[in-house]
Design a protein around this motif. Structure first.
Motif, short mmCIF file in Angstrom:
data_model
loop_
_atom_site.label_atom_id
_atom_site.label_comp_id
_atom_site.label_asym_id
_atom_site.label_seq_id
_atom_site.Cartn_x
_atom_site.Cartn_y
_atom_site.Cartn_z
N ALA A 211 0.88 -1.32 -0.03
CA ALA A 211 -0.01 -0.03 -0.15
C ALA A 211 0.76 1.18 -0.11
O ALA A 211 2.10 1.21 0.48
CB ALA A 211 -0.91 0.05 1.05
N LEU A 212 0.24 2.41 -0.55
CA LEU A 212 0.86 3.70 -0.44
C LEU A 212 -0.19 4.53 0.42
O LEU A 212 -1.20 4.51 0.56
CB LEU A 212 0.90 4.55 -1.77
N LEU A 213 0.48 4.96 1.55
CA LEU A 213 -0.17 5.71 2.55
C LEU A 213 -0.38 7.29 2.44
O LEU A 213 0.97 7.79 2.12
CB LEU A 213 0.27 5.53 4.14
N GLY A 214 -1.43 7.85 2.61
CA GLY A 214 -1.35 9.43 2.45
C GLY A 214 -0.66 10.02 3.63
O GLY A 214 0.04 11.17 3.40
N ASN A 215 -0.37 9.34 4.78
CA ASN A 215 0.08 9.87 5.83
C ASN A 215 0.24 8.72 6.94
O ASN A 215 0.03 7.43 6.58
CB ASN A 215 -0.46 11.07 6.57
N GLU A 216 1.05 8.79 8.09
CA GLU A 216 0.97 7.84 8.99
C GLU A 216 0.20 7.89 10.28
O GLU A 216 0.85 7.49 11.27
CB GLU A 216 2.49 7.82 9.33
#
Length: 259
Positions: free
Chosen positions: A248-253
């Motif tokens: 996955a690619l995350l927009g933030n943590e």
């Protein structure tokens, strides 16, 4: 040419068209015949529409014919040198003519042919693109099931069981899967800002079934060109080697992104 009437055992008598049947609007006549065709198991096509010659500019229709889409004869557009055989239809004569009655200010069925030159099956209607549509109930079920991780094929089976079989659904399993992909895996939020994107294919799902006893999860911080955290789910196969289960690619943590 053999003509045959469709099976009317599953159709209410008032849903079958007949000569002198009347409609307030032309659109209502079109919808009525289309619904009838869906229950019988064929697709309609508007063939001819004639307009009022006196008021040409207003383009007011005065009569129309709606046919079975397997009428007529059509040749292949492929050049003769490479053509193996011609593409032909069933030359079906099933059709409904409607005309505008000026005196009564409504539309009337003036001519009708219900017999077909080909078999019709209501069970096959779900495979016609024109009739495949997810209703609101199905969309809600798909959404709820997807949120709790229920697989698409199980959702489809559950929806089919509700109506006593998939033949009574107005859509296929592929439509359910496409809706999930198109609407449930959006990677932007309401402000059109990137949210997150999850990727998993059939091979990854199979790997999880076989090697999902122990799964490691890790993120690499801003290592891609977009500056986004990349997350991976990795298992170990029977050769002792790492195998990718999903990523996955995350927009933030933030917690919501990881969830």
């Amino acid at each position: 040419m053999d003509l045959q009437l469709p099976d009317y055992t599953r159709i209410l008598i008032e849903k079958i068209p007949y000569v002198e049947l009347r409609f307030v609007l032309l659109q209502r006549a079109q919808e009525f015949y289309s619904n009838y065709a869906k229950k019988v198991g064929f697709v309609t096509r508007t063939r001819n529409t004639n307009f009022d010659k006196i008021r040409k500019k207003s383009r007011i229709p005065i009569n129309q014919s709606i046919h079975c889409n397997r009428e007529g004869y059509q040749e292949s557009q492929v050049k003769a040198a490479s053509r193996v055989k011609k593409i032909t239809t069933a030359r079906c004569r099933s059709r409904m003519y409607v005309m505008f009655d000026r005196q009564k200010d409504n539309w009337m069925v003036s001519k009708l042919e219900l017999k077909h030159t080909h078999p019709c099956s209501a069970k096959q209607a779900v495979y016609y693109h024109e009739y495949r549509e997810l209703n609101m109930h199905a969309k809600c079920v798909i959404l709820d099931n997807d949120e709790v991780g229920i697989w698409t094929n199980k959702t489809y089976v559950a929806l089919a069981n509700e109506v006593s079989g998939s033949s009574n659904l107005g859509y296929s399993e592929k439509d359910v899967r496409n809706y999930t992909t198109r609407n449930m895996r959006l990677d932007v939020d309401a402000a059109n800002k990137f949210r997150s994107a999850l990727w998993v294919d059939a091979k990854c799902k199979a790997s999880y079934e076989y090697y999902g006893d122990v799964v490691s999860f890790d993120t690499t911080y801003s290592r891609n060109k977009h500056g986004l955290p990349f997350a991976s789910f990795v298992g170990v196969n029977h050769h002792g080697k790492s195998t990718l289960i999903e990523c996955a690619l995350l927009g933030n943590e933030e917690i919501c992104s990881f969830e």
